[in-house]
Design an enzyme around this catalytic site. Sequence first.
Site, PDB file in Angstrom:
ATOM      1  N   PRO A  57       0.806  -1.219   0.000  1.00 42.67           N
ATOM      2  CA  PRO A  57       0.000   0.000   0.000  1.00 42.67           C
ATOM      3  C   PRO A  57       0.841   1.272   0.000  1.00 42.67           C
ATOM      4  CG  PRO A  57      -0.164  -1.131   2.118  1.00 42.67           C
ATOM      5  CD  PRO A  57       0.644  -1.993   1.224  1.00 42.67           C
ATOM      6  N   GLU A  58       0.758   2.016  -1.076  1.00 47.76           N
ATOM      7  CA  GLU A  58       1.297   3.368  -1.155  1.00 47.76           C
ATOM      8  C   GLU A  58       0.106   4.306  -1.305  1.00 47.76           C
ATOM      9  OE1 GLU A  58       4.618   3.559  -3.949  1.00 47.76           O
ATOM     10  OE2 GLU A  58       4.976   1.430  -3.703  1.00 47.76           O
TER      11      GLU A  58
ATOM     12  N   LYS B 121       0.683   7.982   3.357  1.00 46.51           N
ATOM     13  CA  LYS B 121       0.199   6.607   3.557  1.00 46.51           C
ATOM     14  C   LYS B 121      -0.512   6.454   4.888  1.00 46.51           C
ATOM     15  CE  LYS B 121       4.431   5.403   1.154  1.00 46.51           C
ATOM     16  NZ  LYS B 121       5.793   4.844   1.337  1.00 46.51           N
TER      17      LYS B 121
ATOM     18  N   ARG C 146      16.148  -2.356  -0.368  1.00 43.24           N
ATOM     19  CA  ARG C 146      15.063  -2.767  -1.245  1.00 43.24           C
ATOM     20  C   ARG C 146      15.679  -3.000  -2.615  1.00 43.24           C
ATOM     21  NH1 ARG C 146      13.493   2.098   1.223  1.00 43.24           N
ATOM     22  NH2 ARG C 146      11.440   1.714   2.038  1.00 43.24           N
TER      23      ARG C 146
END
Length: 304
Positions: free
Chosen positions: A2-3, A61, A267
């Site tokens: 979720p962004e 967010k 990441r």
Amino acid sequence: MPELPEVESVRRGLVDHLAGRRVTEVEVCHPRAVRRHPAGAADLRARLVGRRLGEPARRGKYLWVPVADDDQALVAHLGMSGQFRIVDPGSARHPHVRAVLGLSDGQELWFVDQRTFGGLAVEPVQDGVPCSVTHIALDPFDARFDLAATVDRMRRRRTEVKRALLDQTLVSGVGNIYADEALWRSRLHPRRPTAGLTRAQARSVLVDARAVMSEALAVGGTSFDALYVDVNGGSGYFARSLSAYGREGQPCDRCGTPIRREAFANRSSAFCPACQRAPRRSPGPPSLRLRRSSDRGRVRGSRP
DNA sequence: AACCACACCTGTTCGC
DNA sequence: TGCGAACAGGTGTGGT
């Protein structure tokens, strides 16, 4: 993951179910879900049961639901895998339900979170913003978002452009997926130093971030798997429109060069090595040069 | 003050 | 087949 587009899709889905309804019950099923509520689950429950809820709001967010006639709000962050689901009472519990709110219309609101990076808290609100959200920068969808000022702040940073995009105190709502997409659209390598960007380049990547998130929001966000769904369990459809993220080894939509993936700050970054050329290793301030060469990550997961 | 690495999690995938 | 390592990554914290 979720962004901003996914969180906003969830917020919109919650409006009709929460605004004006009362909380009839709160059950915390996993203590980690309320770790950001220091007073604990019983206190969180006491602050909500019997109260009427307002219109869900969002910055970046972060998502929150004001408690009506009070200066508090139920604040939620979905973390990596958090979901809100509106379900009929008595539905079989999803295995990762972390909290359940009973609502005055008889429905239940589930907070589901496989990886437990998300959480709930009830916090005081000042100037319309819960206290844990005050340090978060405005997102590009906020009417008060100042593009020119953000461009200037970005160019004053001594870091790399992707790190800047992911810094929620500079601009909020952008995560790894939309950062990679915005950089691809602006033809900027993720490791380009922010200080070396022209105003036009910095502006471009911010405008592209807003554009790609807007397009994603229009189709309900990006779903790779069951970890992101809307409040009714439905998927978003933006994954098929991605140009960089998750496309390692596939041809660039612009030039056909295979998309490359590199480790980056715990990441991965996906980018086109032809359209998004790597920064020259020098010139630049000695400190930046040193840092850049020392934390270069290994290439991982390359496909033939 | 600004920047960075890392802990926190669990389900899935991959290599041996 | 089975096991364990790698991987996914947003945020807060503590260190530099």
